[in-house]
Design a protein around this motif. Structure first.
Motif, PDB file in Angstrom:
ATOM      1  N   PHE A  72       0.851  -1.492   0.259  1.00 10.35           N
ATOM      2  CA  PHE A  72      -0.125   0.272  -0.200  1.00 10.35           C
ATOM      3  C   PHE A  72       0.913   1.380  -0.224  1.00 10.35           C
ATOM      4  O   PHE A  72       0.524   2.368  -0.617  1.00 10.35           O
ATOM      5  CB  PHE A  72      -0.898  -0.002   1.353  1.00 10.35           C
ATOM      6  CG  PHE A  72      -2.031  -0.740   1.170  1.00 10.35           C
ATOM      7  CD1 PHE A  72      -3.103  -0.655  -0.200  1.00 10.35           C
ATOM      8  CD2 PHE A  72      -2.697  -1.816   1.670  1.00 10.35           C
ATOM      9  CE1 PHE A  72      -4.432  -0.607  -0.656  1.00 10.35           C
ATOM     10  CE2 PHE A  72      -3.663  -2.646   1.326  1.00 10.35           C
ATOM     11  CZ  PHE A  72      -4.370  -2.580   0.432  1.00 10.35           C
ATOM     12  N   MET A  73       1.508   1.387   0.960  1.00 11.83           N
ATOM     13  CA  MET A  73       2.618   2.399   0.749  1.00 11.83           C
ATOM     14  C   MET A  73       3.491   3.006  -0.966  1.00 11.83           C
ATOM     15  O   MET A  73       3.631   3.808  -1.771  1.00 11.83           O
ATOM     16  CB  MET A  73       4.007   2.137   1.691  1.00 11.83           C
ATOM     17  CG  MET A  73       4.210   2.573   3.323  1.00 11.83           C
ATOM     18  SD  MET A  73       2.518   3.995   3.075  1.00 11.83           S
ATOM     19  CE  MET A  73       3.977   5.016   3.089  1.00 11.83           C
ATOM     20  N   GLY A  74       3.706   1.142  -1.181  1.00  9.37           N
ATOM     21  CA  GLY A  74       3.666   1.527  -2.477  1.00  9.37           C
ATOM     22  C   GLY A  74       3.775   2.039  -3.786  1.00  9.37           C
ATOM     23  O   GLY A  74       3.152   2.814  -4.804  1.00  9.37           O
ATOM     24  N   LEU A  75       1.767   1.368  -3.398  1.00 13.82           N
ATOM     25  CA  LEU A  75       0.920   2.391  -4.461  1.00 13.82           C
ATOM     26  C   LEU A  75       1.084   4.012  -4.476  1.00 13.82           C
ATOM     27  O   LEU A  75       0.358   4.402  -4.563  1.00 13.82           O
ATOM     28  CB  LEU A  75      -0.704   1.713  -4.039  1.00 13.82           C
ATOM     29  CG  LEU A  75      -0.671   0.345  -5.036  1.00 13.82           C
ATOM     30  CD1 LEU A  75      -1.607  -0.521  -3.990  1.00 13.82           C
ATOM     31  CD2 LEU A  75      -0.309   0.173  -6.626  1.00 13.82           C
ATOM     32  N   PHE A  76       1.012   4.267  -2.292  1.00 11.19           N
ATOM     33  CA  PHE A  76       0.706   5.613  -2.791  1.00 11.19           C
ATOM     34  C   PHE A  76       1.894   6.503  -3.089  1.00 11.19           C
ATOM     35  O   PHE A  76       1.101   7.310  -3.976  1.00 11.19           O
ATOM     36  CB  PHE A  76       0.769   5.888  -0.965  1.00 11.19           C
ATOM     37  CG  PHE A  76       0.859   6.903  -0.484  1.00 11.19           C
ATOM     38  CD1 PHE A  76      -0.613   7.890  -0.322  1.00 11.19           C
ATOM     39  CD2 PHE A  76       1.682   7.648  -0.018  1.00 11.19           C
ATOM     40  CE1 PHE A  76      -0.170   9.014   0.128  1.00 11.19           C
ATOM     41  CE2 PHE A  76       1.980   9.076   0.778  1.00 11.19           C
ATOM     42  CZ  PHE A  76       1.169   9.624   0.433  1.00 11.19           C
ATOM     43  N   TYR A  77       3.144   5.886  -3.007  1.00  9.13           N
ATOM     44  CA  TYR A  77       4.487   6.878  -3.403  1.00  9.13           C
ATOM     45  C   TYR A  77       3.811   6.338  -4.919  1.00  9.13           C
ATOM     46  O   TYR A  77       3.896   7.555  -6.384  1.00  9.13           O
ATOM     47  CB  TYR A  77       5.642   6.093  -3.238  1.00  9.13           C
ATOM     48  CG  TYR A  77       6.186   6.447  -1.724  1.00  9.13           C
ATOM     49  CD1 TYR A  77       5.632   7.648  -1.086  1.00  9.13           C
ATOM     50  CD2 TYR A  77       6.738   4.980  -0.906  1.00  9.13           C
ATOM     51  CE1 TYR A  77       5.790   8.157  -0.087  1.00  9.13           C
ATOM     52  CE2 TYR A  77       6.983   5.732   0.342  1.00  9.13           C
ATOM     53  CZ  TYR A  77       6.616   6.939   0.729  1.00  9.13           C
ATOM     54  OH  TYR A  77       7.199   7.321   2.398  1.00  9.13           O
ATOM     55  N   PHE A  78       3.781   5.531  -5.372  1.00 12.79           N
ATOM     56  CA  PHE A  78       3.104   5.566  -7.450  1.00 12.79           C
ATOM     57  C   PHE A  78       2.174   7.040  -7.746  1.00 12.79           C
ATOM     58  O   PHE A  78       1.923   7.293  -8.622  1.00 12.79           O
ATOM     59  CB  PHE A  78       2.531   4.453  -7.593  1.00 12.79           C
ATOM     60  CG  PHE A  78       2.711   3.856  -9.185  1.00 12.79           C
ATOM     61  CD1 PHE A  78       3.263   3.829  -9.800  1.00 12.79           C
ATOM     62  CD2 PHE A  78       1.627   4.056  -9.207  1.00 12.79           C
ATOM     63  CE1 PHE A  78       2.653   3.909 -11.523  1.00 12.79           C
ATOM     64  CE2 PHE A  78       0.562   3.557 -10.487  1.00 12.79           C
ATOM     65  CZ  PHE A  78       2.096   4.276 -11.128  1.00 12.79           C
ATOM     66  N   ALA A  79       1.310   6.215  -7.208  1.00 19.01           N
ATOM     67  CA  ALA A  79       0.061   7.636  -7.283  1.00 19.01           C
ATOM     68  C   ALA A  79       0.439   8.933  -7.180  1.00 19.01           C
ATOM     69  O   ALA A  79       0.215  10.254  -7.704  1.00 19.01           O
ATOM     70  CB  ALA A  79      -1.358   7.170  -5.976  1.00 19.01           C
ATOM     71  N   THR A  80       1.053   9.368  -5.936  1.00 21.90           N
ATOM     72  CA  THR A  80       1.675  10.545  -5.536  1.00 21.90           C
ATOM     73  C   THR A  80       3.183  11.466  -7.202  1.00 21.90           C
ATOM     74  O   THR A  80       2.304  11.631  -7.493  1.00 21.90           O
ATOM     75  CB  THR A  80       2.262  10.609  -4.674  1.00 21.90           C
ATOM     76  OG1 THR A  80       1.227   9.860  -3.190  1.00 21.90           O
ATOM     77  CG2 THR A  80       3.422  11.891  -4.082  1.00 21.90           C
ATOM     78  N   LEU A  81       3.397  10.165  -7.356  1.00 17.47           N
ATOM     79  CA  LEU A  81       4.375  10.788  -8.061  1.00 17.47           C
ATOM     80  C   LEU A  81       4.207  10.229  -9.176  1.00 17.47           C
ATOM     81  O   LEU A  81       4.542  11.934 -10.069  1.00 17.47           O
ATOM     82  CB  LEU A  81       5.902   9.557  -8.637  1.00 17.47           C
ATOM     83  CG  LEU A  81       6.721  10.310  -7.054  1.00 17.47           C
ATOM     84  CD1 LEU A  81       7.840   8.755  -7.023  1.00 17.47           C
ATOM     85  CD2 LEU A  81       7.554  11.420  -7.314  1.00 17.47           C
ATOM     86  N   HIS A  82       3.458   9.940  -9.780  1.00 19.66           N
ATOM     87  CA  HIS A  82       2.206   9.356 -10.959  1.00 19.66           C
ATOM     88  C   HIS A  82       1.248  11.166 -10.879  1.00 19.66           C
ATOM     89  O   HIS A  82       0.417  11.603 -12.419  1.00 19.66           O
ATOM     90  CB  HIS A  82       1.699   9.068 -11.638  1.00 19.66           C
ATOM     91  CG  HIS A  82       2.442   7.426 -12.493  1.00 19.66           C
ATOM     92  ND1 HIS A  82       2.534   7.671 -13.656  1.00 19.66           N
ATOM     93  CD2 HIS A  82       3.195   6.458 -11.915  1.00 19.66           C
ATOM     94  CE1 HIS A  82       3.684   6.392 -13.655  1.00 19.66           C
ATOM     95  NE2 HIS A  82       3.974   6.253 -12.380  1.00 19.66           N
ATOM     96  N   GLY A  83       0.975  11.653  -9.671  1.00 19.14           N
ATOM     97  CA  GLY A  83      -0.056  12.448  -9.966  1.00 19.14           C
ATOM     98  C   GLY A  83       0.586  13.526  -9.956  1.00 19.14           C
ATOM     99  O   GLY A  83       0.060  14.726 -10.910  1.00 19.14           O
ATOM    100  N   VAL A  84       1.751  13.698  -9.522  1.00 18.06           N
ATOM    101  CA  VAL A  84       2.875  14.861  -9.457  1.00 18.06           C
ATOM    102  C   VAL A  84       3.277  15.804 -11.669  1.00 18.06           C
ATOM    103  O   VAL A  84       3.194  16.581 -11.934  1.00 18.06           O
ATOM    104  CB  VAL A  84       3.784  15.491  -9.009  1.00 18.06           C
ATOM    105  CG1 VAL A  84       5.091  15.916  -9.373  1.00 18.06           C
ATOM    106  CG2 VAL A  84       3.310  15.171  -7.253  1.00 18.06           C
ATOM    107  N   ALA A  85       3.658  14.315 -11.917  1.00 18.14           N
ATOM    108  CA  ALA A  85       3.886  14.234 -13.095  1.00 18.14           C
ATOM    109  C   ALA A  85       2.054  14.900 -13.521  1.00 18.14           C
ATOM    110  O   ALA A  85       3.034  15.202 -14.683  1.00 18.14           O
ATOM    111  CB  ALA A  85       3.738  12.665 -13.903  1.00 18.14           C
ATOM    112  N   GLN A  86       1.167  14.216 -13.616  1.00 21.08           N
ATOM    113  CA  GLN A  86       0.518  14.575 -13.907  1.00 21.08           C
ATOM    114  C   GLN A  86       0.290  16.132 -14.422  1.00 21.08           C
ATOM    115  O   GLN A  86      -0.747  17.215 -15.345  1.00 21.08           O
ATOM    116  CB  GLN A  86      -0.753  14.052 -13.867  1.00 21.08           C
ATOM    117  CG  GLN A  86      -0.693  12.540 -14.448  1.00 21.08           C
ATOM    118  CD  GLN A  86      -0.586  12.681 -15.880  1.00 21.08           C
ATOM    119  OE1 GLN A  86      -1.844  13.402 -16.858  1.00 21.08           O
ATOM    120  NE2 GLN A  86      -0.022  11.657 -16.547  1.00 21.08           N
ATOM    121  N   LEU A  87       0.561  16.975 -12.981  1.00 23.63           N
ATOM    122  CA  LEU A  87       0.163  17.791 -12.662  1.00 23.63           C
ATOM    123  C   LEU A  87       1.120  19.091 -13.598  1.00 23.63           C
ATOM    124  O   LEU A  87       0.907  20.159 -13.972  1.00 23.63           O
ATOM    125  CB  LEU A  87      -0.172  18.340 -11.308  1.00 23.63           C
ATOM    126  CG  LEU A  87      -1.507  18.149 -10.331  1.00 23.63           C
ATOM    127  CD1 LEU A  87      -0.890  18.344  -8.899  1.00 23.63           C
ATOM    128  CD2 LEU A  87      -2.518  18.731 -10.965  1.00 23.63           C
TER     129      LEU A  87
END
Length: 115
Positions: A72-87
């Protein structure tokens, strides 16, 4: 000869590089956390009866939570970094759309002045 490119505080190539690095970093972190989880499972499965608590329900929930925490921590970091990339990509698109509109207004004004 005048350069019609406005001065900006950023470099578009650096923003593109940050976008790519954020996406790659997200995948790398996800892979590392999943490998760590698989390693934990490999050591857990042979000793499951010794590790799993038999009595209290709260102890069982906490043990299960500690097991699934890493993915779940891996998924959190994955989603956060991909969200930053999309923003970053969205911000770059918005900036370049307004920059193109400003440039179109400058060209239009110059054409009207020439007539």
């Amino acid at each position: 000869m005048e350069n019609n490119v406005p001065e900006t505080m950023h470099n578009p190539k650096k923003i593109s590089l940050l976008i790519v690095l954020a996406e790659i970093g997200g995948w790398v972190l996800l892979a590392l956390y999943l490998l760590s989880f698989i390693s934990d499972l490999q050591s857990l499965v042979p000793n499951f009866s010794q590790i799993w608590p038999t009595g209290d329900l709260m102890e069982q929930v906490m043990t299960l939570a500690s097991i699934i925490f890493k993915p779940f921590m891996g998924l959190f970091y994955f989603a956060t970094l991909h969200g930053v990339a999309q923003l970053l990509a969205l911000g770059a698109d918005l900036f370049f759309m307004t920059e193109e509109a400003d440039f179109a207004e400058i060209v239009e004004v110059d054409e009207n002045a020439a007539e």
